[in-house]
Scaffold this active site. Structure first.
Site, mmCIF file in Angstrom:
data_model
loop_
_atom_site.group_PDB
_atom_site.id
_atom_site.type_symbol
_atom_site.label_atom_id
_atom_site.label_comp_id
_atom_site.label_asym_id
_atom_site.label_seq_id
_atom_site.Cartn_x
_atom_site.Cartn_y
_atom_site.Cartn_z
ATOM 1 N N LYS A 149 100.596 140.889 17.267
ATOM 2 C CA LYS A 149 101.933 140.987 17.830
ATOM 3 C C LYS A 149 102.485 142.378 17.509
ATOM 4 O O LYS A 149 102.506 142.803 16.349
ATOM 5 C CB LYS A 149 102.840 139.914 17.235
ATOM 6 C CG LYS A 149 102.454 138.489 17.597
ATOM 7 C CD LYS A 149 102.729 138.178 19.055
ATOM 8 C CE LYS A 149 102.550 136.690 19.339
ATOM 9 N NZ LYS A 149 102.877 136.365 20.740
ATOM 10 N N LYS A 245 100.587 128.932 29.870
ATOM 11 C CA LYS A 245 101.030 128.120 28.744
ATOM 12 C C LYS A 245 101.614 126.832 29.337
ATOM 13 O O LYS A 245 102.435 126.885 30.264
ATOM 14 C CB LYS A 245 102.091 128.830 27.897
ATOM 15 C CG LYS A 245 101.566 130.002 27.068
ATOM 16 C CD LYS A 245 102.651 130.500 26.126
ATOM 17 C CE LYS A 245 102.113 131.550 25.166
ATOM 18 N NZ LYS A 245 101.998 132.865 25.796
#
Length: 336
Positions: A149, A245
């Protein structure tokens, strides 16, 4: 008639998890239970934080559909009734589970797939100090795939530290909308130097035009820019990869449709997840069979997980052979 039960649960993380613009200490999920003729199917939705989904908003959406659900709604009709999001994901997955347990046919077989055994997955490292990220990367060895990230600020030392710690690893990065065209171009030499293989959601939603003409030497993946099936076509030409997702698109039903549509558009499908328990990981692992990239590590960040649990080992997520999408003991049947 079906009976519908809704619960909200909070699952604490082992430690805080940071991405661009957010720090998470736990995940709140909504669990739907559908019971018919003494058989119960379950589904879990974590919602989409950047769309301001909360347990309260998801419960309200599910309650709005209660009459239709309890009257015996189909998964196809559910797609028309509720928008993309965590509420529909929880209901859709509960319908799949209920069907498997009532019919004796596993969800994977009903979907035309293979049993969800061991799946290669990336292991995610939250944005932190370079030293902390490097230590986590070393701790993940021998897992061969990592996802970092990034935040758009101070990322070069992070990239160099993790690459030095894991010279052997495939590494992708996820900006979570943290870059601009200028900051991405400025970081590109370091991204290439550290052999990064994928850049996920570099720019903000609505600013995808910044990517026009970029000719990135590293494949770009859309995440927040593609919420559901209707968004797939508009990613073509700007992104090489599209992340699915189930909490974004609203369930396994649409997730499977998206995987096929992404490939039909000449892009490569990827499946990811929100921070969810094993109840939500297993349907995501079904979609992974249709994808080139898999990021299904969302249950490994919790201090505890619900049984039956997926297992993370040596770069794989291993699904149990009981639980979600599987018939109850003694009810397994073979589809013709």
């Amino acid at each position: 008639m079906l009976s519908l039960d809704i619960k909200t649960e909070r699952w604490p993380f082992k430690e805080p998890f940071r991405i661009s613009g957010y720090v998470f200490t736990d995940s709140e999920v909504v669990v739907v239970s559908l019971t018919q003729d003494g058989v119960t199917g379950q589904g879990e939705g974590a919602g989409v934080y950047y769309r301001k989904e909360t347990p309260a908003t998801m419960v309200a959406q599910i309650e709005s559909a209660r009459a239709a659900v309890e009257a015996g709604i189909s998964r196809e009709a559910l797609r028309e009734l509720l928008p993309n999001g965590g509420a529909r994901n929880a209901l859709d997955c509960a319908l799949w589970d209920l069907e498997a347990k009532r019919s004796g046919i596993p969800a994977w077989k009903a979907a035309g797939l293979q049993p969800p055994g061991a799946t290669k997955t990336t292991f995610t490292i939250g944005a932190d100090t370079p030293e902390k990220m490097a230590a986590i990367a070393r701790g993940y060895a021998p897992a061969p795939r990592l996802k970092l990230k990034l935040t758009g600020k101070g990322d070069a030392p992070r990239l160099k530290a993790v690459r030095a710690a894991r010279p052997d690893a495939w590494i992708g990065v996820d900006a979570n909308q943290g870059f601009t065209r200028a900051s991405l171009e400025a970081l590109m030499p370091v991204l290439q130097e550290t052999a990064i293989s994928l850049i996920e959601q570099p720019v903000k939603v609505g600013h995808e035009g910044e990517l026009d003409g970029l000719n990135s030497p590293i494949p770009l993946a859309a995440d927040e820019s593609v919420q559901g099936l209707d968004d797939v076509a508009k990613a073509k030409g700007r992104f090489d990869i599209v992340s699915i997702k189930l909490d974004k698109c609203g369930g396994l039903t649409e997730g499977l449709m998206m995987a096929r549509a992404i490939r039909e558009q000449g892009m490569r499908p990827m499946v990811g997840c929100m921070a969810s328990t094993s109840l939500a990981m297993i349907p995501g692992c079904l979609v992974s069979q249709l994808c080139d990239f898999v990021d299904m590590d969302g249950a490994m960040f919790f201090a505890n997980d619900r049984p039956p649990q997926v297992v993370y080992r040596d770069g794989e997520v291993i699904c149990p052979d009981t639980g979600w999408g599987m018939p109850n003991a003694g009810e397994l049947r073979t589809a013709s």
